[in-house]
Design a protein around this motif. Structure first.
Motif, PDB file in Angstrom:
ATOM      1  N   LEU A  34       0.805  -1.219   0.000  1.00 37.27           N
ATOM      2  CA  LEU A  34       0.000   0.000   0.000  1.00 37.27           C
ATOM      3  C   LEU A  34       0.843   1.276   0.000  1.00 37.27           C
ATOM      4  N   ALA A  35       2.164   1.140  -0.055  1.00 37.76           N
ATOM      5  CA  ALA A  35       3.043   2.308  -0.050  1.00 37.76           C
ATOM      6  C   ALA A  35       2.767   3.177  -1.273  1.00 37.76           C
ATOM      7  N   ILE A  36       2.759   4.494  -1.078  1.00 32.99           N
ATOM      8  CA  ILE A  36       2.583   5.436  -2.183  1.00 32.99           C
ATOM      9  C   ILE A  36       3.954   5.669  -2.809  1.00 32.99           C
ATOM     10  N   ASP A  37       4.121   5.225  -4.041  1.00 33.49           N
ATOM     11  CA  ASP A  37       5.394   5.347  -4.754  1.00 33.49           C
ATOM     12  C   ASP A  37       5.121   5.963  -6.122  1.00 33.49           C
ATOM     13  N   LYS A  66       4.710  12.462   5.503  1.00 34.14           N
ATOM     14  CA  LYS A  66       4.129  13.654   4.881  1.00 34.14           C
ATOM     15  C   LYS A  66       3.347  13.319   3.613  1.00 34.14           C
ATOM     16  N   GLN A  67       3.589  12.147   3.044  1.00 32.45           N
ATOM     17  CA  GLN A  67       2.858  11.759   1.837  1.00 32.45           C
ATOM     18  C   GLN A  67       1.395  11.498   2.168  1.00 32.45           C
ATOM     19  N   ASN A  77     -19.135  17.445  -6.108  1.00 28.41           N
ATOM     20  CA  ASN A  77     -17.853  17.383  -6.819  1.00 28.41           C
ATOM     21  C   ASN A  77     -16.859  16.449  -6.146  1.00 28.41           C
ATOM     22  N   LEU A  78     -16.091  15.730  -6.973  1.00 33.49           N
ATOM     23  CA  LEU A  78     -14.977  14.916  -6.487  1.00 33.49           C
ATOM     24  C   LEU A  78     -13.692  15.709  -6.664  1.00 33.49           C
ATOM     25  N   THR A  79     -12.789  15.632  -5.686  1.00 35.26           N
ATOM     26  CA  THR A  79     -11.486  16.291  -5.778  1.00 35.26           C
ATOM     27  C   THR A  79     -10.427  15.330  -5.236  1.00 35.26           C
ATOM     28  N   LEU A  80      -9.312  15.229  -5.941  1.00 42.68           N
ATOM     29  CA  LEU A  80      -8.193  14.392  -5.517  1.00 42.68           C
ATOM     30  C   LEU A  80      -7.014  15.293  -5.201  1.00 42.68           C
ATOM     31  N   ALA A  81      -6.409  15.094  -4.032  1.00 40.27           N
ATOM     32  CA  ALA A  81      -5.238  15.874  -3.642  1.00 40.27           C
ATOM     33  C   ALA A  81      -4.114  14.922  -3.255  1.00 40.27           C
ATOM     34  N   TYR A  82      -2.885  15.268  -3.678  1.00 45.72           N
ATOM     35  CA  TYR A  82      -1.709  14.476  -3.330  1.00 45.72           C
ATOM     36  C   TYR A  82      -0.655  15.389  -2.733  1.00 45.72           C
ATOM     37  N   THR A  83      -0.142  15.016  -1.564  1.00 46.52           N
ATOM     38  CA  THR A  83       0.948  15.732  -0.926  1.00 46.52           C
ATOM     39  C   THR A  83       2.169  14.826  -0.969  1.00 46.52           C
ATOM     40  N   ASP A  84       3.275  15.334  -1.549  1.00 43.99           N
ATOM     41  CA  ASP A  84       4.472  14.504  -1.677  1.00 43.99           C
ATOM     42  C   ASP A  84       5.301  14.517  -0.393  1.00 43.99           C
ATOM     43  N   ALA A  85       6.400  13.779  -0.389  1.00 41.29           N
ATOM     44  CA  ALA A  85       7.238  13.633   0.802  1.00 41.29           C
ATOM     45  C   ALA A  85       7.845  14.958   1.259  1.00 41.29           C
ATOM     46  N   ALA A  86       7.962  15.927   0.332  1.00 43.13           N
ATOM     47  CA  ALA A  86       8.495  17.248   0.684  1.00 43.13           C
ATOM     48  C   ALA A  86       7.412  18.166   1.238  1.00 43.13           C
ATOM     49  N   GLY A  87       6.152  17.710   1.233  1.00 46.18           N
ATOM     50  CA  GLY A  87       5.056  18.497   1.775  1.00 46.18           C
ATOM     51  C   GLY A  87       4.334  19.352   0.748  1.00 46.18           C
ATOM     52  N   GLU A  88       4.688  19.212  -0.551  1.00 45.05           N
ATOM     53  CA  GLU A  88       4.028  19.981  -1.611  1.00 45.05           C
ATOM     54  C   GLU A  88       2.728  19.277  -2.022  1.00 45.05           C
ATOM     55  N   THR A  89       1.623  20.034  -2.036  1.00 51.46           N
ATOM     56  CA  THR A  89       0.321  19.466  -2.382  1.00 51.46           C
ATOM     57  C   THR A  89      -0.113  19.883  -3.775  1.00 51.46           C
TER      58      THR A  89
END
Length: 105
Positions: A34-37, A66-67, A77-89
């Protein structure tokens, strides 16, 4: 599944399913698969039928450090958000989903 407060529905769209009224949740135990890669990708599927456009909530959330991957439904409405390991969304454009029909527009 580590825990669930959702109502089990034996005959659902495909096999058994779960019904939520806005207060229930399902927690899945952590596992390496299940790891986000971002290099490998991460996939999921779900079927949603909102009873009304005013419904809102988190449909899927996966967080490790942070991911974070978060799929929400609000005001039709559907919205998808992703925050990376550096904290950028990064957030997707909103996608309209008609209440009760489950159809994306």
């Amino acid at each position: 599944v580590a825990s669930s407060t959702a109502l089990a529905v034996p005959a659902s769209l495909i096999g058994a399913g779960l019904r939520f009224d806005g207060a229930q949740s399902v927690t899945v135990a952590d596992a390496p698969a299940l790891a986000i890669d971002p290099a490998r990708g991460w996939g999921f599927s779900l079927w949603v039928k909102a009873e009304q456009a005013a419904s809102e909530g988190v449909l899927l959330e996966r967080q490790l450090g942070k991911q974070r991957l978060r799929l929400t439904y609000a005001q039709g409405n559907l919205t998808l958000a992703y925050t990376d390991a550096a904290g950028e969304t990064k957030e997707s454009s909103k996608v309209a989903m008609a209440p009760a029909s489950g159809s994306l527009t």
